[in-house]
Enzyme design. Structure first.
Site, short mmCIF file in Angstrom:
data_model
loop_
_atom_site.label_atom_id
_atom_site.label_comp_id
_atom_site.label_asym_id
_atom_site.label_seq_id
_atom_site.Cartn_x
_atom_site.Cartn_y
_atom_site.Cartn_z
CE1 TYR A 127 75.39 -6.92 -17.16
CE2 TYR A 127 73.16 -6.88 -17.50
CZ TYR A 127 74.18 -7.10 -16.81
OH TYR A 127 73.95 -7.87 -15.78
CB SER A 128 72.44 -2.17 -23.94
OG SER A 128 71.52 -2.90 -23.29
CD GLU A 243 68.05 -5.44 -15.27
OE1 GLU A 243 69.20 -6.53 -15.58
OE2 GLU A 243 67.76 -4.45 -15.80
CB THR A 370 62.07 -6.45 -26.27
OG1 THR A 370 62.36 -7.63 -26.60
CG2 THR A 370 63.12 -5.25 -26.40
C1 LIG Z 1 64.45 2.57 -19.63
C2 LIG Z 1 65.49 1.67 -20.43
C3 LIG Z 1 66.62 1.35 -19.23
C4 LIG Z 1 67.60 0.88 -19.59
N1 LIG Z 1 68.71 0.55 -18.76
C5 LIG Z 1 69.57 -0.43 -19.16
C6 LIG Z 1 70.97 -0.33 -18.36
O1 LIG Z 1 70.70 0.39 -17.24
N2 LIG Z 1 72.06 -1.15 -18.85
C7 LIG Z 1 72.03 -1.82 -20.01
O2 LIG Z 1 72.96 -2.41 -20.43
N3 LIG Z 1 70.95 -1.51 -20.93
C8 LIG Z 1 69.85 -1.12 -20.57
N4 LIG Z 1 68.65 -0.79 -21.42
C9 LIG Z 1 68.70 -1.18 -22.75
C10 LIG Z 1 67.83 -2.36 -22.95
O3 LIG Z 1 68.17 -3.63 -22.37
C11 LIG Z 1 67.66 -2.67 -24.23
O4 LIG Z 1 67.24 -1.64 -24.96
C12 LIG Z 1 67.03 -3.95 -24.85
O5 LIG Z 1 67.54 -5.15 -24.10
C13 LIG Z 1 66.52 -3.81 -26.29
O6 LIG Z 1 67.67 -3.94 -26.96
P1 LIG Z 1 67.83 -2.92 -28.19
O7 LIG Z 1 67.20 -1.64 -27.56
O8 LIG Z 1 69.15 -2.82 -28.86
O9 LIG Z 1 66.75 -3.40 -29.21
P2 LIG Z 1 66.74 -4.50 -30.29
O10 LIG Z 1 67.75 -5.50 -29.73
O11 LIG Z 1 67.56 -3.69 -31.48
O12 LIG Z 1 65.46 -4.76 -30.84
C14 LIG Z 1 64.42 -4.19 -31.61
C15 LIG Z 1 63.34 -4.86 -31.76
O13 LIG Z 1 63.38 -6.18 -32.29
C16 LIG Z 1 62.75 -7.22 -31.60
N5 LIG Z 1 63.86 -8.40 -31.45
C17 LIG Z 1 65.00 -8.23 -31.14
N6 LIG Z 1 65.61 -9.65 -31.36
C18 LIG Z 1 64.31 -10.31 -31.39
C19 LIG Z 1 64.27 -11.95 -31.25
N7 LIG Z 1 65.29 -12.63 -31.28
N8 LIG Z 1 62.79 -12.20 -31.49
C20 LIG Z 1 61.77 -11.27 -31.64
N9 LIG Z 1 61.96 -9.99 -31.56
C21 LIG Z 1 63.34 -9.64 -31.27
C22 LIG Z 1 62.96 -6.50 -30.23
O14 LIG Z 1 61.80 -7.14 -29.22
C23 LIG Z 1 62.34 -5.02 -30.42
O15 LIG Z 1 61.28 -4.82 -30.55
C24 LIG Z 1 67.68 0.09 -21.04
C25 LIG Z 1 66.54 0.21 -21.79
C26 LIG Z 1 65.69 1.19 -21.62
C27 LIG Z 1 64.68 1.32 -22.34
#
Ligand SMILES: Cc1cc2nc3c(=O)[nH]c(=O)nc-3n(C[C@H](O)[C@H](O)[C@H](O)COP(=O)(O)OP(=O)(O)OC[C@H]3O[C@@H](n4cnc5c(N)ncnc54)[C@H](O)[C@@H]3O)c2cc1C
Length: 388
Positions: A127-128, A243, A370
C-alpha cells in the site's frame, strides 16, 4: 451478558496450549528474540498448524478452514501470541484471504486461498509509498491495462516481509483522471515477476523486517485484479479494518507484564518490591491490559454476528499499540540500566525482551495507520463528528 468462555472454548484453549507445549523448545521465552532457529521452528509449526487446519480455522471448509466460530479463532490467536509462537501471524490469513473471500471471484478464491491455509504462500501488503502513507488515497503507483495484462510502474515502501513473500496484495492507480479515492484497484502480484526489485530497510532495533519495492514495467495478468476495477479503495479500507483488529498486542503484553511482576517479586532488594512507583505503574498497566483485552474481544464477537468491524478495530489498534509502548517504557524503567542490554548479553534481564520490545513498540503506533489517523477514524466514523 456473560463474560465467561464456554466449557468447549476452554477445552480448545487447553488443546492449543498442549500443542505449543509439545512444539516449542522448553526454554522458549515467548519472544523469539535471540533464539536459534526461530525460522525453522516457525516453518515446522506452520505446517503442523496447516495439517490441523488451524491457520485459518474461521474460514469456510471449502476454502481450507474449519468453519470455526470467530471466538475460537481469537482463543487460538491469543494463545499463539502469548507464547510468541513463530509462524503464528500471517497477512494472508489476517486480511488478504478475508478480502479475497469478500471481493474475489470463485476462481480467485480457489487459486489464492489454499496457498494461505496450507501456509505455503506468504503474502505482503503493498500500500504505502514515499508520498502516500496516512493519505493512502494519494498513491501514485500506476497499473495500466495492456492486452491481457496490467503493467505496473512505481514504488512502494515499508513493505513488511517483502523479501520472503511469494505474493503481494497491491493497491495501484488504475484511473488517474478520477477523484483519488475512485481510481484505485487491488491486484494480486507474484513477487518474483520480472521487473520487481527490493531494497531492505533497517529499523531502529537493527532488523530488516521491511523493504522498499520497485516496479519497473511489471506485467500482471488481468485475472489477478481482485474486485471491481477502480473500487479498490473501499476494499483496502475493509482490509485495514481486519488488519487493526488483533488480540496480539494484549496477549503478548500479558506475558511481558507477568514477567515484570515476577521480576519485582523475586527482586532481592525489598525497597524495589515495595516501591510505590513500581507498584502503581504495574497496576496501571494491569488495568489497561484488562480494558484492552475486552476491547479486542469485541471484534470477533462482532464478526460472529456478521458485522464487519469498523471504527471498533481502530479503537483496539490505537489502545493496543499505545498500551504496548507504555508497558515497554514501564519495563525499561523498572530494569534500570540493565534494561538497555540487547538479547545475547549474559547480563540482559529477560533475555533482552524489554530492550527489543521498547525499540519495536515505537513503530507500532505508525504501522497499519498512525494513532492520529485512528483517532480521526474514531472521531468521524465512531462519534459522528465532522472531518477536521
Ligand atoms: C513497522 C511498520 C510496518 C509497516 N508495514 C507496512 C506494510 O507491510 N505495507 C504497507 O503498505 N505499509 C506499511 N507500513 C507503512 C505505514 O502504514 C505508514 O508508515 C503509515 O500509514 C504512516 O504513513 P507515513 O509513514 O507516510 O507517515 P505520514 O502519513 O507522512 O505521517 C507523518 C505524521 O503526520 C501525521 N498525520 C498525517 N496525516 C494526518 C492527519 N490527517 N491528521 C493528523 N495527523 C496526521 C501522522 O500521524 C504522522 O505522525 C509500515 C510501517 C511501519 C512503521
Amino acid at each position: 451478558m456473560d463474560f465467561r468462555f464456554s466449557e468447549e472454548q476452554e477445552k480448545f484453549r487447553e488443546e492449543v496450549r498442549e500443542f505449543l507445549r509439545q512444539e516449542l523448545p522448553k526454554d522458549w521465552d515467548g519472544t523469539g528474540y535471540g533464539e536459534e532457529g526461530a525460522t525453522d521452528i516457525g516453518q515446522r509449526i506452520t505446517s503442523k498448524l496447516a495439517e490441523r487446519k488451524w491457520l485459518a480455522m474461521a474460514w469456510p471448509q471449502e476454502y481450507g478452514g474449519l468453519n470455526a466460530p470467530h471466538m475460537q479463532q481469537l482463543i487460538y490467536n491469543e494463545e499463539m501470541s502469548y507464547q510468541g509462537a513463530p509462524g503464528a501471524y500471517s497477512m494472508g490469513v489476517a486480511w488478504v484471504g478475508p478480502a479475497v473471500m469478500l471481493y474475489g471471484t470463485e476462481e480467485q478464491k480457489q487459486r489464492f486461498l489454499p496457498g494461505i491455509t496450507s501456509g505455503q504462500d506468504v503474502w505482503c501488503t503493498l500500500y504505502s509509498e514515499p508520498e502516500a502513507g496516512s493519505d493512502l488515497a494519494s498513491l501514485q503507483t500506476r497499473a495500466v491495462q495492456d492486452g491481457d495484462d496490467f503493467v505496473i510502474n512505481g514504488q512502494k515502501i515499508w513493505t513488511s516481509g517483502a523479501q520472503r513473500s511469494h505474493w503481494g496484495w497491491l493497491a495501484a492507480r488504475t484511473d488517474p483522471e478520477a477523484p483519488k479515492h475512485k481510481g484505485i484497484s487491488t491486484l494480486a502480484v507474484k513477487m518474483d515477476t520480472p521487473g520487481i526489485t527490493m531494497r531492505p530497510l533497517i529499523n531502529m532495533a537493527g532488523q530488516s523486517g521491511f523493504s522498499e519495492v520497485f516496479f519497473d514495467n511489471v506485467r500482471v495478468p488481468k485475472e489477478n485484479l481482485v474486485g471491481e476495477l477502480n473500487r479498490g479503495w473501499y476494499q483496502v479500507a475493509v482490509a485495514l479494518d481486519f488488519e487493526r483488529s488483533g488480540i496480539q498486542a494484549y496477549a503478548g503484553g500479558r506475558r511481558t507484564l507477568e514477567r515484570l511482576v515476577e521480576f519485582v517479586q523475586e527482586h532481592p532488594d525489598e525497597t524495589v518490591r515495595r516501591n510505590p512507583t513500581v507498584r502503581n505503574r504495574l497496576a496501571d498497566r494491569a488495568v489497561e491490559l484488562a480494558a484492552g483485552t475486552n476491547i479486542a474481544y469485541r471484534i470477533p464477537w462482532m464478526q460472529s454476528k456478521g458485522i464487519i468491524p469498523n471504527y471498533e478495530a481502530s479503537i483496539s489498534k490505537l489502545f493496543g499499540s499505545e498500551f504496548g509502548q507504555r508497558l515497554a517504557l514501564t519495563g525499561i524503567q523498572l530494569l534500570g540500566m540493565y534494561g538497555g542490554l540487547e538479547p545475547g548479553s549474559k547480563y540482559a534481564p529477560m533475555k533482552g525482551r524489554l530492550e527489543r520490545s521498547y525499540l519495536q513498540a515505537v513503530s507500532s503506533t505508525i504501522a497499519a495507520g498512525t494513532s492520529e489517523v485512528q483517532r480521526g477514524i474514531i472521531a468521524t466514523r465512531g462519534l459522528g463528528l465532522p472531518r477536521g
